[in-house]
Design an enzyme around this catalytic site. Structure first.
Site, PDB file in Angstrom:
ATOM      1  N   ASN A 171      85.463  37.889  42.873  1.00 24.61           N
ATOM      2  CA  ASN A 171      85.133  39.250  43.281  1.00 24.61           C
ATOM      3  C   ASN A 171      85.761  39.469  44.650  1.00 24.61           C
ATOM      4  O   ASN A 171      85.459  38.727  45.587  1.00 24.61           O
ATOM      5  CB  ASN A 171      83.615  39.448  43.378  1.00 24.61           C
ATOM      6  CG  ASN A 171      82.926  39.252  42.047  1.00 24.61           C
ATOM      7  OD1 ASN A 171      83.436  39.652  41.013  1.00 24.61           O
ATOM      8  ND2 ASN A 171      81.765  38.617  42.065  1.00 24.61           N
ATOM      9  N   HIS A 182      85.167  35.742  53.300  1.00 22.04           N
ATOM     10  CA  HIS A 182      86.053  34.572  53.253  1.00 22.04           C
ATOM     11  C   HIS A 182      86.599  34.425  51.830  1.00 22.04           C
ATOM     12  O   HIS A 182      85.850  34.527  50.865  1.00 22.04           O
ATOM     13  CB  HIS A 182      85.271  33.320  53.650  1.00 22.04           C
ATOM     14  CG  HIS A 182      86.130  32.129  53.910  1.00 22.04           C
ATOM     15  ND1 HIS A 182      86.297  31.593  55.174  1.00 22.04           N
ATOM     16  CD2 HIS A 182      86.893  31.370  53.085  1.00 22.04           C
ATOM     17  CE1 HIS A 182      87.103  30.558  55.106  1.00 22.04           C
ATOM     18  NE2 HIS A 182      87.472  30.404  53.838  1.00 22.04           N
ATOM     19  N   HIS A 184      87.214  33.476  48.418  1.00 21.34           N
ATOM     20  CA  HIS A 184      86.548  32.510  47.547  1.00 21.34           C
ATOM     21  C   HIS A 184      86.306  33.137  46.180  1.00 21.34           C
ATOM     22  O   HIS A 184      86.382  34.348  45.999  1.00 21.34           O
ATOM     23  CB  HIS A 184      85.210  32.061  48.147  1.00 21.34           C
ATOM     24  CG  HIS A 184      84.141  33.112  48.094  1.00 21.34           C
ATOM     25  ND1 HIS A 184      84.131  34.237  48.910  1.00 21.34           N
ATOM     26  CD2 HIS A 184      83.028  33.230  47.317  1.00 21.34           C
ATOM     27  CE1 HIS A 184      83.079  34.977  48.655  1.00 21.34           C
ATOM     28  NE2 HIS A 184      82.381  34.396  47.681  1.00 21.34           N
TER      29      HIS A 184
END
Length: 365
Positions: A171, A182, A184
């Site tokens: 997402n 960050h 991920h």
């Protein structure tokens, strides 16, 4: 690919992955030493014929922390540990502190509908230590490593007999609900094949039984022959706005020759997919000269130990914007009826992405 397995102080697992050897002296950290005691459960939805997960502990998960406390950055102050240790590595994978599914789930509460423990796994995949990076900014060999990591996690999670399907996804952007910026992604490992991939696999099985050829493989060949919506192609991989796109800027990324899972990719296919992935994300960011939000989901074969010649590993990108300043909201016909209405032709949006010039060879190290 190098890897280093660690156990966090709270009992969760952490695996570091790198293009280079990893210092074995690196030790795991965690924001809390308290063991995670999540116990989610499933309830059966009788009208839809599907399971719904309930994980009320997730209400307390980290939400938009200030920049000075980034839980996905390496720990620099031992008084305020994050999820990751200092050291030289490229990708980190750890058990989600607030899981919707966990192998340890047990004793679901009684209900007027059938319930089950939400046995499964939820992992966080930190793509890089750089908080300002994105998939498009990563070097190709870093992206190649990430594809290997997804394969390794698919293999490891799929070895558990409770796991039937492994879904990596990312997402990106507040528009799709991201609470940590960050770079991920996540991996959900399910005790059953979820409804969306189950429906796609059913369609693929019927097509393969009739034609002895993969359904997505057939569609890719038709897209290549039509040559209107392709945004990247080399000898091994392709990225295109599908003729049936439900979102205006939807893009699919796939190896041209089908493989069932990440574990089945050849080195050449993996490198081409890394180039396709980098090209698509660079084109997205270059379209309006800003970070482009999306949901990226990777679909693959179930982890049931059976052969799945019908399955074709691929990613689908679902961007929420329909223009530079207007979101594509899912409303009545999409959510209530399950039929998408697209405000733009796939051919038009493909031309916009095709016109964005990028160099996917950049940042090779």
């Amino acid at each position: 690919m190098y890897s280093h397995k660690l156990l966090k102080p709270d009992g969760r697992h952490l695996t570091l992955y790198s293009r280079y050897p990893i210092d074995s002296k690196i030790t795991a950290v965690s924001p809390s030493n308290e063991p995670v005691q999540a116990n989610p459960h499933l309830r059966w939805h009788p009208l839809r014929g599907e399971w719904v997960a309930y994980a009320s502990h997730r209400q307390a998960r980290t939400f938009m922390p200030p920049p000075e406390y980034n839980p996905l950055a390496p720990t620099t102050n031992s008084t305020f540990p994050t999820e990751l240790p200092l050291g030289r590595y490229d990708v980190a994978v750890f058990d989600n502190r607030f899981p919707s599914l966990t192998i340890a789930a047990h004793d679901p509460p009684p209900s007027i509908v059938e319930t089950l423990p939400a046995n499964g796994a939820c992992e966080v995949v930190v793509f890089t230590q750089d908080p300002q990076a994105s998939l498009g900014s990563l070097a190709l060999d870093h992206l190649d490593l990430l594809l290997q990591v997804w394969g390794d996690r698919t293999r490891i999670l799929g070895e558990n007999p409770q796991i039937q399907y492994v879904l990596p996804f990312e997402n990106k952007g507040v528009e799709v609900g991201v609470t940590l910026h960050h770079p991920h992604g996540q991996i959900y490992a399910y005790p059953f094949i979820p409804p969306v991939p189950a429906r796609m696999l059913e369609r693929q099985r019927h097509f393969y039984a009739e034609h002895q050829c993969g359904l997505l493989q057939d569609l890719i060949q038709k897209e290549i022959a039509d040559n209107q919506r392709i945004v990247y192609q080399d000898e091994n991989a392709i990225a295109f706005v599908p003729v049936c796109a439900r979102y205006p800027y939807e893009v699919w990324v796939a190896p041209i020759q089908p493989v069932a899972t990440f574990c089945d990719l050849s080195a050449a296919q993996r490198w081409s997919l890394a180039k396709a992935l980098k090209t698509v994300t660079l084109k997205y960011d270059g379209l309006w000269q800003r970070s482009f939000p999306y949901l990226m989901a990777w679909f693959q074969a179930p982890t049931d130990g059976k052969a799945h010649p019908e399955a074709h590993l691929h990613a689908q990108f679902y961007p929420p914007y329909r223009t530079s300043d207007r979101l594509k909201y899912l409303a009545g016909t999409e959510l209530a009826a399950g039929m998408f209405a697209n405000d733009a032709l796939p051919e038009e949006k493909a031309k916009e992405l095709q016109a964005v010039v990028v160099n996917s060879e950049l940042a090779i190290t």
